[in-house]
Design an enzyme around this catalytic site. Sequence first.
Site, PDB file in Angstrom:
ATOM      1  N   ASN A  67       0.836  -1.205   0.000  1.00  0.00           N
ATOM      2  CA  ASN A  67       0.000   0.000   0.000  1.00  0.00           C
ATOM      3  C   ASN A  67       0.873   1.258   0.000  1.00  0.00           C
ATOM      4  O   ASN A  67       1.692   1.424  -0.914  1.00  0.00           O
ATOM      5  CB  ASN A  67      -1.131  -0.031   1.031  1.00  0.00           C
ATOM      6  CG  ASN A  67      -0.762  -0.283   2.464  1.00  0.00           C
ATOM      7  OD1 ASN A  67      -0.239  -1.333   2.793  1.00  0.00           O
ATOM      8  ND2 ASN A  67      -1.023   0.664   3.332  1.00  0.00           N
ATOM      9  N   ASP A  68       0.720   2.146   0.939  1.00  0.00           N
ATOM     10  CA  ASP A  68       1.287   3.503   0.830  1.00  0.00           C
ATOM     11  C   ASP A  68       2.767   3.573   0.455  1.00  0.00           C
ATOM     12  O   ASP A  68       3.593   2.865   1.035  1.00  0.00           O
ATOM     13  CB  ASP A  68       1.177   4.233   2.171  1.00  0.00           C
ATOM     14  CG  ASP A  68      -0.181   4.159   2.809  1.00  0.00           C
ATOM     15  OD1 ASP A  68      -1.073   3.499   2.257  1.00  0.00           O
ATOM     16  OD2 ASP A  68      -0.348   4.763   3.880  1.00  0.00           O
TER      17      ASP A  68
END
Length: 587
Positions: A67-68
């Site tokens: 993710n991020d």
Amino acid sequence: MGVTIRFIWGFPLLICLLPLLNNFDGRDGGAMASHKLHFVEHTENLVEVKQVYRTGYHFQPKKNWINDPNAPMYYKGLYHLFYQYNPKGAVWGNIVWAHSVSTDLINWIPLEHAIVPSKPFDKYGCWSGSATILPGNKPVIIYTGIVKQKPEPGYQVQNYAIPANYSDPYLRKWIKPDNNPIIKPIHQNVSSFRDPTTAWFNKGHWKLVIGSKNNYRGIAYLYRSRDFIKWTKAKHPFHTKSDVGMWECPDFFPVSSKGTNGLDTSAIGGDVKYVFKASLDMTRFDYYTIGTYDLVKDKYIPDNTSVDGWAGLRYDYGNFYASKTFFDPIKKRRILTGWANESSTTSEDIAKGWAGIHLIPRKVWLDPSGNKLLQWPVVELDKLRGQKIQLSYTKLNKGDTIEIKGIVVAQADVDVTFTFSSLEKAELYDEKWDKFPPENLAKSICGIKGATVQGGLGPFGLLTLASSKLEEYTPVFFRIFKTVQNKHRVLLCSDATPSSLNQNEYKPSFGGFVDVDLAEKKLSLRSLIDHSVVESFAEGGKTVISSRIYPTLAVGEHAHLHVFNNGSEIITIVRLNAWSMNTAHIN
Ligand SMILES: *[C@@H]1O[C@H](CO)[C@@H](O)[C@H](O)[C@H]1NC(C)=O
Ligand SMILES: *[C@@H]1O[C@H](CO)[C@@H](O)[C@H](O)[C@H]1NC(C)=O
Ligand SMILES: *[C@@H]1O[C@H](CO)[C@@H](O)[C@H](O)[C@H]1NC(C)=O
Ligand SMILES: *[C@@H]1O[C@H](CO)[C@@H](O)[C@H](O)[C@H]1NC(C)=O
Ligand SMILES: *[C@H]1O[C@@H](CO)[C@H](O)[C@@H](O)[C@@H]1NC(C)=O
């Protein structure tokens, strides 16, 4: 942290009906990771899944959940990218900071994990954070550590980490000193206190903000420090807004009001405007405002031209979240990088062994109007361009489609400029649409007025990842409306509704308005197509939309690309350049 905590371990494994193409090799970059077979984890029976949806030039680890993006930075000749990663599977969990380096932001080499849970101050997770380069070229990372699992999604503190060896340009090893955590929640909601920004320096202090909320109020808490170790919370938040929900992954940076160069995060001065971005946990979009920085009050103030709320400006009107920018001191530019999650189901993600990609890093700068940003894929991407097809001065009547052949259209870069002779035939903008929630207005209109709904001036644009008989396709197109006040509104749609015969996929009709002067009667569109993603830039980056798509037929060499017009006004392709994209060396 950019993920909603709603995943549960132990999904029953359903091996879905991924199309198994036997001899597909649509990628022209040699023996890359994308050709390898991966084995599904968390199962007794190992199942082979052909990787037809893996991207050829977008950032992905070899497998598992991502993710991020975290702490992007430039150090001693290398771009560094860290990212939230689950080393154990294709769903969220067990989050560590994985690490890759690059000389061009496109080709990446994987390194060992930089930060992993190991100490009382990050025992239950090493979540998102940012890097700051201190004087003497000394990078430091501040990230969110989870010290207790309760209250959910975890008790959050901020920690720092420093390189073990500043002489190593790879920054392979990071030390988490024992005086962590350096910031603990005091009056904040302890489970909503995360994602520290890059720090900036003025008036004798380093400053950073941390994302938070109080009930439905989004809050960016400001902290100050002289030595980067002892941090004090400011009396007032740096910025706050009611009715938006949790602000994840805040980002704050200056932009020059002259030219396209980026600025160091600490820049202040006459020709400088500021950007504040928050990732809205409740809507799962990244929105930003342009504003000023009041140095006396130490507060950010959005301009009255920027809507501060769910209906505000977005970097991307499609699938794009938890983004972060950094200043590249070599090319003097500010670069934005963000995460795009999957449109496939969790069981499909487990079957294919991976979930999540990062979009192509974009240069960002202030539009000459001063009220929005422009974004463009970093110029280094152009080096991947291979076989090229060109079209010019080609007319499209209502109902016409022209197929673009001769390149690998499932892994391509397409740049097209359209023109038309009059605005007369623009359809009337239906005032009833203003009853849609403003944050969903463009998307709702794209849902009603798809590519098959014939119009006046538009729809015209591209049919990407199309199957041979158009059973599946993802249209990316413009449609121009005229309001009763005789103002024109230009809509860009990236409509995944017809993208896949697989009923289980997420298929939104993403849309965004394009704030453009139509005096020249021209509109341009660039789409980066990469197997399961289509990233589209209208009018030199005024409006951007990314869609993740999972066609069942339009995969690999079975994919087609068309230019189309379904409006009564004749559209002329002034120029179309389309390239096959070579496969990047990624991890
Ligand atoms: C630090 O990094 C440099 C450059 O890679 C290397 O030559 C040196 O041996 C490293 N020092 C230690 C203590 O590992
Ligand atoms: C604190 O955060 C948790 C998790 O996001 C939420 O359930 C709770 O309602 C929050 N409390 C307040 C007062 O905002
Ligand atoms: C917006 O702010 C500018 C100054 O920054 C001011 O001149 C203008 O009148 C304001 N407009 C509105 C609608 O408040
Ligand atoms: C154009 O509109 C017609 C009529 O609705 C439709 O059959 C056709 O599929 C449309 N073309 C595209 C490219 O969507
Ligand atoms: C990505 O996945 C879709 C479909 O499951 C969700 O609707 C989005 O909210 C999600 N986006 C993010 C940023 O998590």
